[in-house]
Scaffold this active site. Structure first.
Site, PDB file in Angstrom:
ATOM      1  N   SER A 156      -9.628   1.208   2.220  1.00  0.00           N
ATOM      2  CA  SER A 156      -8.873   2.068   1.454  1.00  0.00           C
ATOM      3  C   SER A 156      -7.655   1.379   0.657  1.00  0.00           C
ATOM      4  O   SER A 156      -7.051   2.029  -0.169  1.00  0.00           O
ATOM      5  CB  SER A 156      -8.153   3.207   2.396  1.00  0.00           C
ATOM      6  OG  SER A 156      -7.309   2.353   3.421  1.00  0.00           O
TER       7      SER A 156
ATOM      8  N   SER B 164     -10.379  -1.718   5.826  1.00  0.00           N
ATOM      9  CA  SER B 164      -9.675  -1.426   4.532  1.00  0.00           C
ATOM     10  C   SER B 164      -8.744  -2.265   3.800  1.00  0.00           C
ATOM     11  O   SER B 164      -8.114  -2.125   2.915  1.00  0.00           O
ATOM     12  CB  SER B 164      -8.656  -0.356   4.782  1.00  0.00           C
ATOM     13  OG  SER B 164      -9.428   1.088   5.183  1.00  0.00           O
TER      14      SER B 164
ATOM     15  N   LYS C 240       0.869  -1.233   0.129  1.00  0.00           N
ATOM     16  CA  LYS C 240       0.137  -0.193   0.044  1.00  0.00           C
ATOM     17  C   LYS C 240       0.837   1.239  -0.015  1.00  0.00           C
ATOM     18  O   LYS C 240       1.726   1.225   0.502  1.00  0.00           O
ATOM     19  CB  LYS C 240      -0.968   0.016   1.079  1.00  0.00           C
ATOM     20  CG  LYS C 240      -1.865   0.992   1.257  1.00  0.00           C
ATOM     21  CD  LYS C 240      -2.837   0.687   2.500  1.00  0.00           C
ATOM     22  CE  LYS C 240      -4.149   1.526   2.485  1.00  0.00           C
ATOM     23  NZ  LYS C 240      -4.991   1.223   3.736  1.00  0.00           N
TER      24      LYS C 240
END
Length: 546
Positions: free
Chosen positions: A216, A240, A140
Site C-alpha cells: 500500500s 506494503s 505515507k
C-alpha cells in the site's frame, strides 16, 4: 478543507484533487509533450525529470548524484544549502506527481520555510541540527502532519479536519533535521497491493506506466524511484513497504514492529486489532540509506514519544561481521507459482552468492510452508466483525476499487481453504501463530543460518489491478520477522519466455508485458534481529553489485 455533505462523492474528490494540484507552482509544471503517457502506456518516465527543463543542471546533480548519506554530508559541511536541496526535490516531486500520481498532499511552502530555518541554524550554530539535516523525506499519507489532512483515499475522510498534531515519527524526523515536503498515495483501505483510490487516482510505475507501482505504500515506491525524495517512509502489515520496493526497483525495509514508532497515524480500519502489529520503515535508492534512517530514528529514543516503541537501542557492535554467510534458500511455494523472471532472479542470486563463497542451504518449502503463515495472516486481517474499513467506504457512497474487489475475493477463498471462520477463535489463532513462529525459529537455530533468501512476490510489477494475494510477504508479517527487499536484475522477454511459466489463471504471464520490469529478492531474519539482517543484506547487496 472540508467540503459540503450535499456534494456527490465525485464532486468531493474533484475538489480535493484540485486543491492539491493548485499547490504545484506554475514553474514546476511539465509541458504537454511530457504528459502523453497513460496507465496503458508501456513507456518509462524515469528520464523525464532530467530532460524536461524544469530542473537546472545543479538541481539534476543534487537529486541524482547523491545518496541520503552523502547528501547529509554535503549539507553538514556547507557544500550545499538546505534551501537549494529542498527546492530541487520539491521540483522533482512535482514532476513525479504529474507523471505517476504518487502524491496526496503537497507541502512545498512548509518545506522551503523549514529549509531556510535550517540554513539559518547552520549559519548561527556552525553545525547541523541532526543527522538528517536538510534531507527531503516523503511520508505515507497515513502519517499525520499538523495542519495537513490524512484522507487515506477515503472520500468520507475529505470532511475530516486537518491533523492537529504530528505523529511521533514526524516529530522525531523534524528533530533530526529532516525536511518533509510531500505525503504519498495509497490504495483504498490500504489493504491491497495496487495503489488506487477515487480521490488521488492510480499510482503508475515509472519504469513502465502500464504496470502496478505496488501497495500500500505505492506512492512512496514511485516517488523514491523518481528521486522525488531522498528517503521515503512507508508502513507494512502484509508487504506494503516491500511490494512497492520490488515493483519500483528500489530498496525497502520492514523492521520488526515498533522498532520505528508507529502510533499517532490516521487509521484506515478499526483500531485495537488483537492480531499482529504493522511496522513503519524506510524505502531508498541506496542500501546504506536504510540503516541511516533506522539508526537516526532509534538513536533519538522514540520510546519517549511513543509508548509502544521498543526501548531497544540500535546496536551493531554486537553483530558479528561475517565474510561468509550461511543463507537459507527458500524457493517458491507450489501453491503460489512464481513467474519465470522472478524465479530466475532468485536462482541467479543464490548461484552468485554460492560462487562468492557464501554457504547456501536449500530449505524444504513444505516443512515450514509460507502458505500456512499466509493463512494465519489473512485470518488476522479478518478479525474485525464490524468491517470498519467497509463502513468508511460506504459512508460516502463511493464504490470499491477493482483491486480491492479482487483482494476480497481472494481473501474469502483463502479463508475458506484455511477452514477457520474469521474471528471464530482468536485464542486458537494465536496458538497456531506461536507454533508457526517456534518452528521457523527452530529452522534458523538448527541449521545455524544467518538469513533466509526468498521471493518477494509471485510476479514482477504486474498489470494494474492484478497483483492479487501476497503470500511471499504476508507470511513474514505473521511471524513478525524483519525483511528487506534488494533489487536485482530485470525481466527479459528473450530469456523469461512464456513456455517456462507455470499455468496460473490468477496471474497469466506475458513476457512482453513485463519486459524490463525490475526484479528483486527478499532477505529475512528472526524477530528483533534487525541489525543482523541489515548487516548480512548489505554484504549480499555488495555481492550482487560486484
Amino acid at each position: 478543507m472540508p467540503v459540503s455533505m450535499s456534494e456527490s462523492w465525485q464532486e468531493k474528490a474533484a475538489i480535493k484533487r484540485a486543491q492539491v494540484d493548485a499547490r504545484i507552482p506554475e514553474s514546476f509544471r511539465l509541458r504537454e509533450e511530457f504528459l502523453r503517457g497513460t496507465e496503458s502506456s508501456s513507456t518509462s518516465v524515469l528520464d523525464i525529470p532530467a530532460k524536461c527543463g524544469i530542473l537546472s543542471p545543479e538541481e539534476i546533480a543534487i537529486t541524482e548524484n547523491y545518496t541520503a548519506i552523502s547528501l547529509a554530508v554535503a549539507l553538514a559541511t556547507g557544500k550545499l544549502l538546505a534551501f537549494d536541496v529542498a527546492t530541487a526535490f520539491c521540483k522533482r516531486a512535482a514532476i513525479a506527481q504529474q507523471l505517476t500520481s504518487c502524491l496526496t498532499e503537497i507541502m512545498f511552502d512548509q518545506a522551503l520555510k523549514r529549509a531556510r530555518f535550517l540554513d539559518e541554524y547552520m549559519k548561527k550554530e556552525g553545525h547541523p541540527i541532526g543527522p538528517l539535516h536538510g534531507l527531503p523525506i516523503s511520508i505515507k499519507d497515513s502519517f499525520n502532519v499538523a495542519g495537513v489532512q490524512s484522507t487515506l483515499g477515503y472520500i468520507s475522510f475529505i470532511d475530516h479536519a486537518p491533523a492537529d498534531k504530528n505523529s511521533p515519527l514526524v516529530d522525531i524526523l523534524l528533530s533530526l533535521g529532516a525536511v518533509l515536503h510531500v505525503k504519498t498515495n495509497i490504495p483504498q483501505t490500504l489493504m491491497t497491493a495496487d495503489s488506487d483510490n477515487h480521490i488521488f487516482g492510480r499510482v503508475l510505475n515509472p519504469h513502465k506506466l502500464c504496470l502496478s507501482a505496488g501497495g500500500s505504500s505505492g506512492g512512496e515506491g514511485a516517488c523514491v524511484a523518481m528521486r522525488g525524495s531522498i528517503l521515503g517512509i512507508g508502513t507494512d502489515i502484509g508487504g506494503s513497504i516491500r511490494i512497492p520496493a520490488l515493483c519500483n526497483g528500489i530498496y525497502g525495509f520492514k523492521p520488526s514492529s515498533d522498532r520505528i514508532p508507529y502510533s499517532g497515524q490516521t487509521s484506515a480500519g478499526r483500531l485495537g486489532s488483537p492480531g499482529f502489529p504493522a511496522a513503519a520503515g524506510p524505502l531508498a535508492n541506496s542500501f546504506a540509506d536504510l540503516e541511516l534512517l533506522m539508526k537516526s530514528v532509534i538513536d533519538a529514543r522514540p520510546w519517549n514519544l511513543d509508548a509502544q516503541a521498543l526501548a531497544i537501542p540500535w546496536n551493531t557492535t554486537g553483530v558479528e561481521k561475517k565474510s561468509k554467510l550461511r543463507i537459507g534458500l527458500l524457493k517458491e511455494d507450489s501453491k503460489w507459482p512464481a513467474w519465470p523472471p522472478v524465479r530466475r532472479a532468485l536462482d541467479t542470486a543464490a548461484k552468485k552468492l554460492a560462487d562468492a563463497g557464501h554457504e547456501v542451504i536449500e530449505l524444504d518449502p513444505n516443512k515450514t510452508s509460507l502458505d500456512e503463515g499466509f493463512i494465519i495472516a489473512y485470518e488476522s486481517y479478518a478479525l474485525d466483525p464490524t468491517q470498519q474499513a467497509g463502513q468508511f467506504i460506504a459512508a460516502s457512497g463511493e464504490p470499491m476499487t477493482e483491486s480491492l474487489k479482487r483482494t476480497l475475493v481472494g481473501s474469502q477463498a483463502l479463508l475458506m481453504r484455511g477452514g477457520n471462520a474469521p474471528g471464530s477463535d482468536v485464542f486458537d489463532l494465536n496458538v497456531r501463530k506461536r507454533d508457526y513462529q517456534r518452528r521457523w525459529n527452530d529452522v534458523f537455530v538448527s541449521l545455524n543460518i544467518d538469513v533466509v533468501l526468498c521471493l518477494g512476490a509471485q510476479t514482477t510489477a504486474p498489470p494494474h489491478d492484478t497483483f492479487g494475494m501476497v503470500p511471499y510477504t504476508a507470511a513474514w508479517n505473521a511471524l513478525e520477522f524483519p525483511a528487506v527487499i534488494v533489487p536485482f536484475m530485470k525481466a527479459d522477454k528473450t530469456i523469461d519466455t512464456e513456455d517456462l511459466a507455470t499455468q496460473d489463471p490468477e496471474h497469466p504471464y506475458s513476457a512482453e508485458e513485463v519486459h524490463r520490469a525490475p526484479l528483486a529478492v527478499q532477505i529475512v531474519a528472526r524477530r528483533y534481529h534487525d541489525e543482523k539482517l541489515l548487516e548480512a543484506s548489505q554484504a549480499i547487496d555488495t555481492c550482487f553489485r560486484a
